[in-house]
Every structure is written in C-alpha cells, then in structure tokens.
Enzyme design. Sequence first.
Site, short mmCIF file in Angstrom:
data_model
loop_
_atom_site.label_atom_id
_atom_site.label_comp_id
_atom_site.label_asym_id
_atom_site.label_seq_id
_atom_site.Cartn_x
_atom_site.Cartn_y
_atom_site.Cartn_z
N HIS A 16 0.82 -1.22 0.00
CA HIS A 16 0.00 0.00 0.00
C HIS A 16 0.85 1.27 0.00
CE1 HIS A 16 -3.72 1.95 -0.02
NE2 HIS A 16 -4.33 1.40 1.03
N ASP A 54 -2.22 2.33 -4.52
CA ASP A 54 -3.45 2.74 -3.85
C ASP A 54 -4.55 1.71 -4.09
OD1 ASP A 54 -2.25 5.08 -2.95
OD2 ASP A 54 -2.80 6.18 -4.77
#
Length: 408
Positions: free
Chosen positions: A379, A383
Amino acid sequence: MATEVVVPTLGESITEATLGEWLKQPGDAVAVDEPIASLETDKVSVEVPSPVAGVMGEHAVKVGDTVQVGALLATVDAGGSAPAKTEAAAPAVTQAPAAAPAPAAAPAADESSDSPAALSPSVRRAVLEHGLDPATIKGTGKDGRITKEDVAAAAANKSSAPALAAAPAAAPAGSARKEERVKMTRLRQTIAKRLKEAQNTAAMLTTFNDVDMTAVIEARAKYKDLFEKKHGVRLGFMGFFVKAATMALKDIPSVNASIEGDEIIYHDYADISVAVSAPNGLVVPVIRDAQDLTVAGIEKTIGDFGKRAKDGTLKMEEMKGGTFTISNGGVFGSLMSTPIINPPQSAVLGLHRIEERPVVVDGQIVIRPMMYLALSYDHRIIDGREAVTFLVALKNAIQDPTRILIDL
C-alpha cells in the site's frame, strides 16, 4: 586411486549449501557424471555428479551439514574396485537359502531400520505430517527413492479409505506420544525469512474480486486439441492469466513497480514470477519479457519450468528478478487466500479453484464457473483504486478473451 568430490560452484553470491541427501552409499558403484549427492541452496536443489567411474568411498559430511563451496564431500575410488563389490555380494545371496529362518528375519529388520534414514529431510517431514509408514509407500524417484509426490499420493489414498484409517487410530490408545525434530531445509528457511521480511517491510493489503471463467473454459475446450497439435504443449489457464496480467500491468504501472530506498522503480517490461511445485517446496522461476510472448510461448515456458522443478534442474538465474508474481493455489483446491508479496516486488496475484456458483446475469440467476482473484499489494506505492482497477482489467480480459487478441 581415490578422487575427491568437492562442493561445486553454486551460482553468483552463493557460498554455501546444505547436504540434503546422499544418493550413493559407501561401496556403491558409480558411473561418470552419475549424481552421488543432493545439495540444497537458498532456492534450488543441486545434484553433485561423480567426476570418475568407480566405487563410492567414505562420506566426509552428514545429511543436514552446511558445506562451503570447494569443501570435500566424499571420495570415489576409481578403477576396477566396482566388480569386487558385485562378487562379494553374490556368495551372500547363494548362502541365504541355507539358513532360511534367520535371513528371512534379518532383511525385514534392516529394511525397517534403514528406511527412515534413506529419506530426504523434506520427505521424512511429509511422512511424519501425514502419519504414514515409509515401508508402505512405493517410491517413484531415482533408484526407487520416495518423493514428496509419493507421500502426497499415499496420504490421499489413506484419506479415501476412512474405515481402514479408523482402525489403527483406536489401537494405540495407550501408547506413548512421539515427536521428532527435523531441521528446516535451507529452502524452507529462506522462504520463511523472505515472507517475514515482506510482512515487516511492506504495508500489505489484499483486494478481492471474482471472475466468470465461462469464456476461457469454452475457448480451451474448443481449441485445446488443435493447440497441442500445433504447439506441442497443452493449453491451460495460466497462459490466459499471464497474458492478461501483462496487459493490466501496462495500464497500471505501479503494480509492476518496486521500492528501492526512497525511490520507486517502474519497469517497462513484465518479468512474471510463477509459483511451481518442486519436491522440496514451491519455487518461483521467472518468465522473462512475458509481455512479448504469445499464450503458446507462455504455456511452453511454464511447462518447462514445472518439469525441471520436479527434476531439480532449475538454474539459479531462472529464479532471480521478477516484477510481479502469480500463484495458483487453485490446483491444490484453495477457495480463497491472501498471498504474501515476494520482495522486492510490490504485488502478487492469487488464483483459486473454479467453482460453480449462482450469479445474476441480465436479471436472471444462472450457474457459472467462478474463480476468486486475490491481489496482495504494498500500500506504500499502490493505492486501493489502482489495485481494484488492475483486478477489473484482468477480469475483463478473462471474461472476454478477444480483448487479449486485440490488446484492449
């Protein structure tokens, strides 16, 4: 004259290995280039061939020992000593009938006591996990050795006969519980280290989707015979998924990127790591420049990887690098999982088993062959929107394979 057998060069930056298994015992006849030992490195098993023909001498190290490149493993006595072993064995065979009761018991005792020692550490661990008796497993490996596949097959047969399995379970009610400590193989230690490294360094998250496999199944059923006749390889599902993944990676480059220090490295090529099963565990060879390969080229490469993984002949350089990984747990029956990233990559795609489920199509409830897809990603650079977009692009290509042909 005794010839020394040493640990060969194992590849760039690899200086040591673990002796996984002796393939020849002292006194055994060996031919030139015949494997006498198996070494386990961080990624693959490497067989050590005999440099000369003769008779196996004494072992210099034991199974499980760590050895450096160039270290002495054993000696091979070259020359005419091999026939002597055969001649010495012949009188023992002819004398055996003279004392029928004693020899009949002796081999049974030797076989049961030697059997566990003859197993490689990974096979012995698998036998213990499944609670099997090695003497009841038929080996299909070289010289009749038991492989992990043999253990898995025996375990499957055992589970398919519940009545037989229940009887032994009730018998040892009062027996002492046993444990055995088995040192982790070098490959398993490396896997553990890398997976823990991924959890410690990446901000890992998994996003799911599902895909209707109807179109791919129909295309495969329609063209599989012509495909195999023309290309010499079977048409599977991985060819479609790898090709679809390369297209999605092109649209969402962050999924194909990696972090190095405070920089993000974007790759304009797709080197796809594919997890394949080997006797000592999963290995992950890399399909180089998969974006330039056809579905046939991808299937040929994966088929070659799978065969050489079982033979233990994959090369170190074939498992280095990789920008994205695909792991197909569906072949083992997995319904859903959260795969772990293979550092320094930033994402891994998990495929699962195909299962018929009711879905709504055009307002009607129909039965379709569905598969869950799982994308685990870092992450820090990917995204959630990008992860979902990647999975949707992949899903669209699989549900409409024409998109793969026209690069859409």
